[in-house]
Design an enzyme around this catalytic site. Structure first.
Site, mmCIF file in Angstrom:
data_model
loop_
_atom_site.group_PDB
_atom_site.id
_atom_site.type_symbol
_atom_site.label_atom_id
_atom_site.label_comp_id
_atom_site.label_asym_id
_atom_site.label_seq_id
_atom_site.Cartn_x
_atom_site.Cartn_y
_atom_site.Cartn_z
ATOM 1 N N LEU A 41 0.834 -1.212 0.000
ATOM 2 C CA LEU A 41 0.000 0.000 0.000
ATOM 3 C C LEU A 41 0.866 1.259 0.000
ATOM 4 C CD1 LEU A 41 -2.998 -0.951 2.357
ATOM 5 C CD2 LEU A 41 -2.803 -1.174 -0.133
ATOM 6 N N THR A 42 1.675 1.388 -1.037
ATOM 7 C CA THR A 42 2.386 2.646 -1.268
ATOM 8 C C THR A 42 1.337 3.665 -1.725
ATOM 9 O OG1 THR A 42 2.725 2.297 -3.633
ATOM 10 C CG2 THR A 42 4.369 1.315 -2.134
ATOM 11 N N ILE A 72 7.330 -6.598 -0.361
ATOM 12 C CA ILE A 72 8.028 -7.739 -0.989
ATOM 13 C C ILE A 72 9.534 -7.718 -0.699
ATOM 14 C CG2 ILE A 72 6.344 -8.148 -2.830
ATOM 15 C CD1 ILE A 72 8.430 -6.659 -4.703
ATOM 16 N N SER A 97 6.055 2.088 -10.561
ATOM 17 C CA SER A 97 5.690 1.969 -11.974
ATOM 18 C C SER A 97 5.683 3.268 -12.775
ATOM 19 C CB SER A 97 4.294 1.327 -12.067
ATOM 20 O OG SER A 97 3.306 2.236 -11.598
ATOM 21 N N THR A 147 7.165 -4.983 -18.867
ATOM 22 C CA THR A 147 6.741 -3.891 -19.745
ATOM 23 C C THR A 147 7.511 -3.924 -21.066
ATOM 24 O OG1 THR A 147 6.930 -1.484 -19.976
ATOM 25 C CG2 THR A 147 8.387 -2.493 -18.389
ATOM 26 N N ASP A 148 6.930 -3.311 -22.095
ATOM 27 C CA ASP A 148 7.666 -3.168 -23.365
ATOM 28 C C ASP A 148 8.794 -2.140 -23.247
ATOM 29 O OD1 ASP A 148 6.089 -0.878 -23.190
ATOM 30 O OD2 ASP A 148 5.198 -1.075 -25.187
ATOM 31 N N SER A 173 12.571 1.643 -16.460
ATOM 32 C CA SER A 173 12.703 0.504 -17.377
ATOM 33 C C SER A 173 13.971 -0.293 -17.092
ATOM 34 C CB SER A 173 12.623 0.950 -18.841
ATOM 35 O OG SER A 173 13.513 1.983 -19.125
ATOM 36 N N ALA A 174 15.019 0.385 -16.605
ATOM 37 C CA ALA A 174 16.244 -0.347 -16.255
ATOM 38 C C ALA A 174 15.974 -1.296 -15.086
ATOM 39 C CB ALA A 174 17.355 0.633 -15.899
ATOM 40 N N ASN A 271 0.654 10.989 -28.445
ATOM 41 C CA ASN A 271 0.020 11.498 -27.223
ATOM 42 C C ASN A 271 -0.979 12.614 -27.522
ATOM 43 O OD1 ASN A 271 1.504 9.738 -25.637
ATOM 44 N ND2 ASN A 271 3.163 11.208 -25.313
HETATM 45 P P1 NAD Z 1 0.676 0.574 -9.867
HETATM 46 O O1 NAD Z 1 1.732 1.567 -9.530
HETATM 47 O O2 NAD Z 1 -0.718 1.015 -10.104
HETATM 48 O O3 NAD Z 1 0.604 -0.536 -8.707
HETATM 49 C C1 NAD Z 1 1.745 -1.069 -8.101
HETATM 50 C C2 NAD Z 1 1.330 -1.752 -6.810
HETATM 51 O O4 NAD Z 1 2.501 -2.328 -6.204
HETATM 52 C C3 NAD Z 1 0.728 -0.784 -5.770
HETATM 53 O O5 NAD Z 1 -0.455 -1.333 -5.235
HETATM 54 C C4 NAD Z 1 1.811 -0.661 -4.706
HETATM 55 O O6 NAD Z 1 1.283 -0.439 -3.416
HETATM 56 C C5 NAD Z 1 2.490 -2.018 -4.824
HETATM 57 N N1 NAD Z 1 3.889 -1.980 -4.330
HETATM 58 C C6 NAD Z 1 4.854 -1.084 -4.676
HETATM 59 N N2 NAD Z 1 5.996 -1.360 -4.004
HETATM 60 C C7 NAD Z 1 5.741 -2.468 -3.254
HETATM 61 C C8 NAD Z 1 6.533 -3.251 -2.362
HETATM 62 N N3 NAD Z 1 7.810 -2.940 -2.102
HETATM 63 N N4 NAD Z 1 5.963 -4.330 -1.767
HETATM 64 C C9 NAD Z 1 4.657 -4.653 -2.011
HETATM 65 N N5 NAD Z 1 3.867 -3.941 -2.826
HETATM 66 C C10 NAD Z 1 4.402 -2.873 -3.456
HETATM 67 O O7 NAD Z 1 1.248 -0.233 -11.114
HETATM 68 P P2 NAD Z 1 0.493 -0.915 -12.354
HETATM 69 O O8 NAD Z 1 0.318 0.088 -13.423
HETATM 70 O O9 NAD Z 1 -0.669 -1.678 -11.853
HETATM 71 O O10 NAD Z 1 1.614 -1.925 -12.833
HETATM 72 C C11 NAD Z 1 1.687 -3.247 -12.299
HETATM 73 C C12 NAD Z 1 2.829 -3.993 -12.967
HETATM 74 O O11 NAD Z 1 2.628 -4.014 -14.376
HETATM 75 C C13 NAD Z 1 4.200 -3.348 -12.742
HETATM 76 O O12 NAD Z 1 5.129 -4.400 -12.547
HETATM 77 C C14 NAD Z 1 4.479 -2.615 -14.047
HETATM 78 O O13 NAD Z 1 5.860 -2.538 -14.294
HETATM 79 C C15 NAD Z 1 3.786 -3.523 -15.046
HETATM 80 N N6 NAD Z 1 3.303 -2.884 -16.279
HETATM 81 C C16 NAD Z 1 2.513 -1.773 -16.212
HETATM 82 C C17 NAD Z 1 2.022 -1.215 -17.405
HETATM 83 C C18 NAD Z 1 1.099 -0.023 -17.364
HETATM 84 O O14 NAD Z 1 0.765 0.517 -18.426
HETATM 85 N N7 NAD Z 1 0.635 0.420 -16.217
HETATM 86 C C19 NAD Z 1 2.367 -1.774 -18.637
HETATM 87 C C20 NAD Z 1 3.183 -2.914 -18.653
HETATM 88 C C21 NAD Z 1 3.635 -3.468 -17.478
HETATM 89 P P1 TYD Z 2 2.707 7.494 -18.882
HETATM 90 O O1 TYD Z 2 1.233 7.322 -18.655
HETATM 91 O O2 TYD Z 2 3.527 8.098 -17.778
HETATM 92 O O3 TYD Z 2 3.282 6.076 -19.337
HETATM 93 P P2 TYD Z 2 4.778 5.682 -19.893
HETATM 94 O O4 TYD Z 2 5.688 6.823 -19.760
HETATM 95 O O5 TYD Z 2 5.138 4.544 -18.984
HETATM 96 O O6 TYD Z 2 4.561 5.276 -21.311
HETATM 97 O O7 TYD Z 2 2.900 8.414 -20.144
HETATM 98 C C1 TYD Z 2 2.401 8.029 -21.418
HETATM 99 C C2 TYD Z 2 2.895 9.047 -22.430
HETATM 100 O O8 TYD Z 2 2.300 10.313 -22.127
HETATM 101 C C3 TYD Z 2 4.394 9.280 -22.372
HETATM 102 O O9 TYD Z 2 4.860 9.493 -23.713
HETATM 103 C C4 TYD Z 2 4.550 10.540 -21.568
HETATM 104 C C5 TYD Z 2 3.290 11.321 -21.901
HETATM 105 N N1 TYD Z 2 2.779 12.192 -20.827
HETATM 106 C C6 TYD Z 2 2.472 13.528 -21.099
HETATM 107 O O10 TYD Z 2 2.647 14.017 -22.221
HETATM 108 N N2 TYD Z 2 1.969 14.299 -20.088
HETATM 109 C C7 TYD Z 2 1.769 13.810 -18.829
HETATM 110 O O11 TYD Z 2 1.330 14.565 -17.925
HETATM 111 C C8 TYD Z 2 2.065 12.417 -18.575
HETATM 112 C C9 TYD Z 2 1.877 11.830 -17.208
HETATM 113 C C10 TYD Z 2 2.565 11.659 -19.603
#
Ligand code: NAD
Ligand code: TYD
Length: 366
Positions: A41-42, A72, A97, A147-148, A173-174, A271
């Site tokens: 619950l961050t 974790i 994330s 992630t990609d 991403s790293a 975007n």
């Molecule tokens: P999010 O930030 O919404 O959720 C992350 C969750 O992890 C939160 O509930 C947070 O409380 C929990 N968390 C963070 N640090 C923690 C720790 N140390 N111990 C336990 N819990 C912890 O993220 P999301 O968008 O739901 O992404 C989930 C996963 O999917 C991530 O691994 C992300 O890299 C991957 N992913 C996300 C996207 C996207 O578009 N959002 C795309 C591809 C992959």
């Molecule tokens: P984001 O939702 O942060 O996802 P990611 O960077 O992981 O792809 O951003 C999606 C795209 O939108 C990215 O090219 C950055 C851009 N962006 C904006 O132009 N304005 C914003 O306020 C945010 C959060 C993202």
């Protein structure tokens, strides 16, 4: 087809994880076992996102949903949870994330995404080794969500395939790339049964409102500036969150162990084009004037190292497992806009406290 009884989901209070739990327990997944949701619950995690699930599935003598607030990075906690709940599968979502946050402060990305993944792998390896005596034949699975963005940035043409060399550019991403390598290393070195998926940008309900789509929707509702980074021509490939989760579940049940699968929307948008599409939908749904909303668009300083284009070749999962996207983008966006319009208390809750403090410290224009 693999089946699982007790699935440990990390990060299940976040955006994609909470949708996954909802899908497994209330959708057409066919899952009949128990889910143990472990989340620290961050600022990004909200137990409230699953309040109805906790109510329906969390009671009685054999609850199908258990929530445990735990980090974790804490090995003892994880060991206790694996033992107590006899975990036979892990879906590892937990991560820091948000790319912008990783630029401002990378440390938690390294400790959670790299060290946290390592700790989880290590606890799973030891627990399953002790329980089954062998890892390669054990009826268990560690599924890693990635992630990609690990593949780097594309120019105007080309697609990321599963064989594209990793070339991460941001601390986020790293750190995800490092965790992917650890997962694969545990498979090759110790025989840990793993699967891994790399997905493009997700959208849908319960996404934290610092990400592009919910941020834009909420700023429109509040007549605030719509901050577009750089020239607005960076391209992302968008996928509805439930399509991602269906793909993950398919890979877990039918994918080849030790393999990675790309998941994508085949749905590329600049975007700025996406912001205009959202403006049209918000205008229709709220009665606001689209011209007024367009005036809110504000081009702001670009994100450092901003990846230009992501695009996924997801032919492997389509050919091998028959997965397809099911939600078209206009419908998915409209559904998402309506969800944010009708979930004001969730929004107010997640935007209070620590999130507000961080925004005030780092951005003055939101
Ligand atoms: P999010 O930030 O919404 O959720 C992350 C969750 O992890 C939160 O509930 C947070 O409380 C929990 N968390 C963070 N640090 C923690 C720790 N140390 N111990 C336990 N819990 C912890 O993220 P999301 O968008 O739901 O992404 C989930 C996963 O999917 C991530 O691994 C992300 O890299 C991957 N992913 C996300 C996207 C996207 O578009 N959002 C795309 C591809 C992959
Ligand atoms: P984001 O939702 O942060 O996802 P990611 O960077 O992981 O792809 O951003 C999606 C795209 O939108 C990215 O090219 C950055 C851009 N962006 C904006 O132009 N304005 C914003 O306020 C945010 C959060 C993202």
């Amino acid at each position: 087809m693999r089946t699982f009884r007790n699935i440990l989901i990390t990060g299940g209070a976040g955006f994609i994880g909470s949708n996954m739990i909802r899908y497994l327990l209330t959708g057409d997944s066919g899952f009949t076992g128990r889910i143990i949701n472990v989340d620290a619950l961050t600022y990004a995690g909200n137990a409230e996102s699953l309040a109805d699930i906790a109510e329906h599935f969390g009671g009685g003598s054999t609850p199908r949903y258990v929530f445990i607030q735990a980090d974790i990075r804490n090995r003892q906690n994880l060991e206790r949870i694996f033992n107590e709940y006899q975990i036979d599968a892990v879906i590892h979502f937990a991560a820091e994330s948000h790319v912008d946050r990783s630029i401002v402060g990378p440390e938690s990305f390294v400790t959670t995404n790299v060290l946290g993944t390592y700790t989880l792998l290590e606890v799973a390896r030891q627990y399953w080794q002790d329980r089954f005596g062998t890892l390669a034949e054990a009826p268990v699975l560690f599924h890693h969500i990635s992630t990609d963005e690990v593949y780097g940035s594309l120019g105007a043409t080309g697609y990321f395939t599963e064989d594209t060399p990793y070339d991460p550019r941001s601390p986020y991403s790293a750190s995800k790339a490092a965790s992917d390598h650890l997962v694969m290393a545990y498979h090759h070195t110790y025989g840990l049964p793993v699967t891994l998926t790399n997905c493009s940008n997700n959208y849908g309900p319960y996404q934290f409102p610092e990400k592009l789509i919910p941020l834009m929707i909420l700023n429109m509702l509040e007549n605030k500036a719509l901050p577009v980074y750089g020239d607005g021509k960076n391209i992302r490939d968008w996928l509805y969150v439930e399509d991602h989760n269906r793909a993950v579940w398919l890979v877990m049940r039918e994918g080849r162990v030790g393999e990675k699968y790309n998941i994508g929307g085949e749905n590329e948008w600049e975007n700025i084009q996406l912001v205009h599409a959202l403006i049209d939908i918000v205008a229709e749904e709220t009665g606001k004037r689209a011209e007024d909303l367009r005036r809110l668009i504000t081009f702001v300083k670009d994100r450092p190292g901003h990846d230009r284009r992501y695009a996924i070749d997801c032919s492997k999962i389509k050919k091998e497992l028959g997965w397809r996207q099911s939600v078209n983008f206009p419908e998915g966006l409209r559904h998402t806009v309506r969800w944010y319009l009708t979930h004001q208390s969730w929004i107010q809750h997640v935007r209070s406290g620590e999130y507000r403090h961080w925004i005030e410290k780092n951005y003055s224009n939101r």
